[in-house]
Design a protein around this motif. Structure first.
Motif, PDB file in Angstrom:
ATOM      1  N   PHE A  61      45.256  50.054  39.450  1.00 29.64           N
ATOM      2  CA  PHE A  61      44.188  49.188  38.931  1.00 29.64           C
ATOM      3  C   PHE A  61      42.814  49.695  39.367  1.00 29.64           C
ATOM      4  CE2 PHE A  61      47.044  45.271  38.424  1.00 29.64           C
ATOM      5  CZ  PHE A  61      46.769  45.110  37.074  1.00 29.64           C
ATOM      6  N   LEU A  98      37.790  44.248  25.588  1.00 27.87           N
ATOM      7  CA  LEU A  98      37.299  44.654  26.910  1.00 27.87           C
ATOM      8  C   LEU A  98      38.468  45.225  27.680  1.00 27.87           C
ATOM      9  CD1 LEU A  98      35.041  41.730  28.262  1.00 27.87           C
ATOM     10  CD2 LEU A  98      34.363  44.085  27.819  1.00 27.87           C
ATOM     11  N   VAL A  99      39.595  44.514  27.542  1.00 26.91           N
ATOM     12  CA  VAL A  99      40.738  44.768  28.410  1.00 26.91           C
ATOM     13  C   VAL A  99      41.347  46.164  28.208  1.00 26.91           C
ATOM     14  CG1 VAL A  99      42.663  43.849  26.998  1.00 26.91           C
ATOM     15  CG2 VAL A  99      42.563  43.345  29.442  1.00 26.91           C
ATOM     16  N   HIS A 106      33.160  50.488  28.664  1.00 21.65           N
ATOM     17  CA  HIS A 106      33.603  49.167  29.102  1.00 21.65           C
ATOM     18  C   HIS A 106      32.591  48.405  29.967  1.00 21.65           C
ATOM     19  CE1 HIS A 106      35.554  46.894  32.449  1.00 21.65           C
ATOM     20  NE2 HIS A 106      35.945  46.168  31.426  1.00 21.65           N
ATOM     21  N   ARG A 110      31.111  44.708  29.488  1.00 20.40           N
ATOM     22  CA  ARG A 110      31.540  43.616  30.378  1.00 20.40           C
ATOM     23  C   ARG A 110      30.305  42.913  30.956  1.00 20.40           C
ATOM     24  NH1 ARG A 110      36.395  42.360  34.061  1.00 20.40           N
ATOM     25  NH2 ARG A 110      35.471  41.596  35.964  1.00 20.40           N
ATOM     26  N   ALA A 255      44.124  35.771  25.331  1.00 22.90           N
ATOM     27  CA  ALA A 255      43.737  36.017  26.733  1.00 22.90           C
ATOM     28  C   ALA A 255      43.519  34.705  27.461  1.00 22.90           C
ATOM     29  CB  ALA A 255      42.462  36.862  26.784  1.00 22.90           C
ATOM     30  N   THR A 259      48.072  32.694  28.626  1.00 17.89           N
ATOM     31  CA  THR A 259      48.078  33.005  30.059  1.00 17.89           C
ATOM     32  C   THR A 259      48.005  31.723  30.884  1.00 17.89           C
ATOM     33  OG1 THR A 259      45.700  33.192  29.825  1.00 17.89           O
ATOM     34  CG2 THR A 259      46.938  35.246  29.847  1.00 17.89           C
ATOM     35  N   ARG A 307      49.024  50.730  31.721  1.00 17.76           N
ATOM     36  CA  ARG A 307      48.014  51.784  31.781  1.00 17.76           C
ATOM     37  C   ARG A 307      48.619  53.067  31.210  1.00 17.76           C
ATOM     38  NH1 ARG A 307      44.852  48.094  32.673  1.00 17.76           N
ATOM     39  NH2 ARG A 307      43.457  47.870  34.444  1.00 17.76           N
ATOM     40  N   TYR A 361      43.055  43.714  38.839  1.00 18.48           N
ATOM     41  CA  TYR A 361      42.202  44.073  39.976  1.00 18.48           C
ATOM     42  C   TYR A 361      41.222  45.142  39.507  1.00 18.48           C
ATOM     43  CZ  TYR A 361      40.790  45.730  44.565  1.00 18.48           C
ATOM     44  OH  TYR A 361      40.051  46.088  45.658  1.00 18.48           O
ATOM     45  N   HIS A 364      38.511  45.865  35.512  1.00 11.20           N
ATOM     46  CA  HIS A 364      38.957  45.014  34.386  1.00 11.20           C
ATOM     47  C   HIS A 364      39.478  43.659  34.840  1.00 11.20           C
ATOM     48  CE1 HIS A 364      38.718  47.889  31.021  1.00 11.20           C
ATOM     49  NE2 HIS A 364      38.861  48.794  31.991  1.00 11.20           N
ATOM     50  N   CYS A 366      40.465  40.057  35.456  1.00  4.77           N
ATOM     51  CA  CYS A 366      40.296  38.951  34.505  1.00  4.77           C
ATOM     52  C   CYS A 366      38.923  38.286  34.630  1.00  4.77           C
ATOM     53  CB  CYS A 366      41.391  37.921  34.749  1.00  4.77           C
ATOM     54  SG  CYS A 366      41.254  36.531  33.617  1.00  4.77           S
ATOM     55  N   GLY A 368      38.161  35.617  32.964  1.00  2.85           N
ATOM     56  CA  GLY A 368      38.337  34.173  32.802  1.00  2.85           C
ATOM     57  C   GLY A 368      39.044  33.505  33.975  1.00  2.85           C
TER      58      GLY A 368
HETATM   59  C1  HEM Z   1      41.735  40.393  31.632  1.00  3.85           C
HETATM   60  C2  HEM Z   1      45.363  37.655  33.359  1.00  3.85           C
HETATM   61  C3  HEM Z   1      43.049  33.635  31.879  1.00  3.85           C
HETATM   62  C4  HEM Z   1      39.730  36.414  29.681  1.00  3.85           C
HETATM   63  C5  HEM Z   1      42.911  39.987  32.215  1.00  3.85           C
HETATM   64  C6  HEM Z   1      43.890  40.891  32.804  1.00  3.85           C
HETATM   65  C7  HEM Z   1      44.911  40.117  33.274  1.00  3.85           C
HETATM   66  C8  HEM Z   1      44.575  38.735  33.006  1.00  3.85           C
HETATM   67  C9  HEM Z   1      46.170  40.624  33.963  1.00  3.85           C
HETATM   68  C10 HEM Z   1      43.795  42.421  32.873  1.00  3.85           C
HETATM   69  C11 HEM Z   1      43.236  42.775  34.220  1.00  3.85           C
HETATM   70  C12 HEM Z   1      43.125  44.248  34.532  1.00  3.85           C
HETATM   71  O1  HEM Z   1      43.345  45.101  33.675  1.00  3.85           O
HETATM   72  O2  HEM Z   1      42.782  44.545  35.716  1.00  3.85           O
HETATM   73  C13 HEM Z   1      45.023  36.325  33.144  1.00  3.85           C
HETATM   74  C14 HEM Z   1      45.791  35.191  33.633  1.00  3.85           C
HETATM   75  C15 HEM Z   1      45.144  34.051  33.232  1.00  3.85           C
HETATM   76  C16 HEM Z   1      43.974  34.478  32.471  1.00  3.85           C
HETATM   77  C17 HEM Z   1      47.080  35.288  34.433  1.00  3.85           C
HETATM   78  C18 HEM Z   1      45.495  32.606  33.453  1.00  3.85           C
HETATM   79  C19 HEM Z   1      46.204  32.143  34.462  1.00  3.85           C
HETATM   80  C20 HEM Z   1      41.958  34.029  31.149  1.00  3.85           C
HETATM   81  C21 HEM Z   1      41.022  33.146  30.513  1.00  3.85           C
HETATM   82  C22 HEM Z   1      40.103  33.932  29.848  1.00  3.85           C
HETATM   83  C23 HEM Z   1      40.450  35.316  30.126  1.00  3.85           C
HETATM   84  C24 HEM Z   1      41.079  31.620  30.570  1.00  3.85           C
HETATM   85  C25 HEM Z   1      38.928  33.585  29.005  1.00  3.85           C
HETATM   86  C26 HEM Z   1      38.335  32.480  28.911  1.00  3.85           C
HETATM   87  C27 HEM Z   1      39.972  37.715  30.065  1.00  3.85           C
HETATM   88  C28 HEM Z   1      39.125  38.841  29.665  1.00  3.85           C
HETATM   89  C29 HEM Z   1      39.703  39.993  30.234  1.00  3.85           C
HETATM   90  C30 HEM Z   1      40.888  39.544  30.952  1.00  3.85           C
HETATM   91  C31 HEM Z   1      37.898  38.780  28.793  1.00  3.85           C
HETATM   92  C32 HEM Z   1      39.215  41.428  30.091  1.00  3.85           C
HETATM   93  C33 HEM Z   1      38.322  41.823  31.235  1.00  3.85           C
HETATM   94  C34 HEM Z   1      37.941  43.287  31.223  1.00  3.85           C
HETATM   95  O3  HEM Z   1      38.730  44.131  30.794  1.00  3.85           O
HETATM   96  O4  HEM Z   1      36.806  43.606  31.658  1.00  3.85           O
HETATM   97  N1  HEM Z   1      43.343  38.683  32.358  1.00  3.85           N
HETATM   98  N2  HEM Z   1      43.950  35.857  32.453  1.00  3.85           N
HETATM   99  N3  HEM Z   1      41.584  35.329  30.910  1.00  3.85           N
HETATM  100  N4  HEM Z   1      40.998  38.170  30.851  1.00  3.85           N
HETATM  101 FE1  HEM Z   1      42.402  36.993  31.730  1.00  3.85          FE
END
Ligand code: HEM
Length: 426
Positions: A61, A98-99, A106, A110, A255, A259, A307, A361, A364, A366, A368
């Motif tokens: 990560f 983004l992800v 990126h 972000r 997302a 989740t 990845r 971690y 990227h 999360c 949210g």
């Molecule tokens: C990215 C999990 C809730 C928006 C991610 C990633 C994971 C994750 C595993 C990828 C992280 C990485 O590559 O290091 C979760 C889990 C959630 C949750 C387990 C709930 C328990 C949310 C919510 C939102 C959200 C509520 C939006 C309102 C995003 C966005 C990214 C992301 C925009 C991309 C960030 C980036 O790549 O810069 N999330 N998420 N997530 N999540 Fe969540």
């Protein structure tokens, strides 16, 4: 059998199949053998390298240049020609969000889109979540039996997700219908006969997301993350592109929604299975924030994340060639005894519970996470206050087969409504 570097594959690595019920029911348990004996292995069933220890996953990560997220939304099961033709007929073209975006694109994106996730902005959502939690509990509090997934956990995060994105009320029901198809399409293994139906649903979702986005463009001053994106696009068109906005409109719902819905179901299931902890948080709600972290660690909703390597590298001392796909079983890292003391124990007072990998971690991680935490904390507070005598009913738990998004499809609970505290207070 041999891995792509020519090394022989162990029998257990050859047998690893994340679409099997064993993985769905308990991903970290399913790969315990790997965590202990073979922490990095090649899975011929998946065509991925699988990584199961905390430190190795965190190192991946941390380095998003060597370990690119470009494959994060790639279909894990390639679809057949017929399904592909269906997707093409809808001009389906989900692209970088983004992800799954590489640097250097990126980080500027972000940063440009972060403001709606700030604590001040999230505070606006707090009251809405509280109201929703109260209303949903009102709807079943006197029934003595409920499926918390269908009657609450699926619905609230979806409403919050659609509000967060800024989706107009009249479009919410249609988007609701489509969101699950994207998960099966991307992370699942639909049978050939299901693939065409899934493709139609995904195609419709894609087109509808485009239509809703067009509406948002006409009213860019309305509240919502997408409208924020539309406004930012005007100032930074090369950072926030049209293709990004369309892809994000679709991926953003998943997302934010599934989740969180899954995380809630996993958390309450875990707590009801550990009655003494449920009772401890009923007695002392100040434990709830750390309880949420501990639930995300032990029984989180993101079982694994992906990845692809951009150069020859090593993970945990194993050589991995450039262009290799990697499945990080983050739920396994969360139960790594090298990182967490007595890792399987649910300890809501654990001071490092929040170091779990469920939100990813690094660059990227999360965006949210604090919205998800807020929803989980408020809903747990509402349930423990109003239904402290809740118990899980006898049931078999089923999961949508896929590598990454994990939560029971139903969570039946029971209680005696005559013992509801609010009746005693009345
Ligand atoms: C990215 C999990 C809730 C928006 C991610 C990633 C994971 C994750 C595993 C990828 C992280 C990485 O590559 O290091 C979760 C889990 C959630 C949750 C387990 C709930 C328990 C949310 C919510 C939102 C959200 C509520 C939006 C309102 C995003 C966005 C990214 C992301 C925009 C991309 C960030 C980036 O790549 O810069 N999330 N998420 N997530 N999540 Fe969540």
């Amino acid at each position: 059998q041999a891995d792509p570097t020519g090394c022989p594959i162990s029998a257990r690595a050859a047998a690893f199949d994340p679409f099997e019920d064993g993985y769905q029911q308990d991903p970290p348990g399913y790969v315990e053998w790997s965590r202990e004996e073979e922490p990095v292995f090649y899975s011929p069933v998946l065509g991925y390298w699988v990584v199961t220890r905390y430190d190795d996953i965190k190192a991946i990560f941390r380095d998003n240049h060597t370990f690119s997220p470009a494959v994060a939304l790639e279909k894990i099961t390639p679809t057949g020609e017929e399904a592909n033709a269906v997707l093409a007929s809808y001009d389906y073209g989900i692209d970088r969000t983004l992800v799954n975006e590489d640097e250097p694109a990126h980080m500027p994106r972000r940063r440009a889109l972060m403001q709606p996730f700030s604590p001040e902005e999230l505070a606006h959502h707090e009251e809405k979540v509280r109201t929703l939690a109260r209303e949903y509990v009102d709807s079943f509090v006197d029934d003595g039996r409920a499926d918390l997934v269908d009657q609450m956990f699926w619905e609230i995060p979806l409403t919050v997700a659609l509000d967060f994105l800024g989706v107009p009320d009249e479009d919410k029901p249609t988007l609701r219908k489509y969101s699950i198809a994207h998960t099966v399409n991307t992370w699942g293994r639909p049978k050939p006969e299901e693939q065409v139906a899934v493709a139609h649903a995904v195609g419709n979702f894609w087109q509808y997301a485009g239509t809703v986005l067009e509406k948002m463009r006409e009213h860019p001053d309305e509240p919502g993350w997408m409208q924020y994106g539309v406004r930012t696009r005007k100032e930074l068109p090369e950072v926030v592109t049209d293709s990004y906005l369309h892809s994000m409109m679709m991926a953003g719902i998943v997302a934010a929604h599934e989740t969180t819905a899954n995380a809630l179901a996993n958390a309450v299931k875990l707590l009801l299975e550990h009655r003494e902890i449920w009772e401890a948080i009923c007695a002392d709600p100040s434990l709830i924030p750390n309880t949420v972290e501990e639930c995300l660690r032990v029984n989180g909703s993101q079982a694994a994340w992906r990845r692809i390597t951009t150069r020859d590298t090593t993970v945990g001392g194993i050589d991995i060639p450039a262009g290799s796909r990697i499945l990080m079983v983050s739920s396994s890292g969360n139960l790594d005894r090298r990182r967490f003391e007595d890792p399987a124990m649910v300890d809501v007072r654990r001071d490092d519970a929040a170091d779990h990998l469920t939100f990813g971690y690094g660059a990227h991680q999360c965006l949210g996470k604090n919205l998800a935490r807020l929803e989980m904390q408020i809903i747990l507070d509402e349930l423990t206050r109003r239904l402290p005598h809740l118990r899980a009913a006898e049931q078999e738990f089923t999961y949508v087969p896929n590598t990454s998004f994990r939560g029971p499809e139903h969570l039946w609970v029971e209680w005696n409504p005559e013992l509801n505290p609010e009746r005693a207070d009345a």
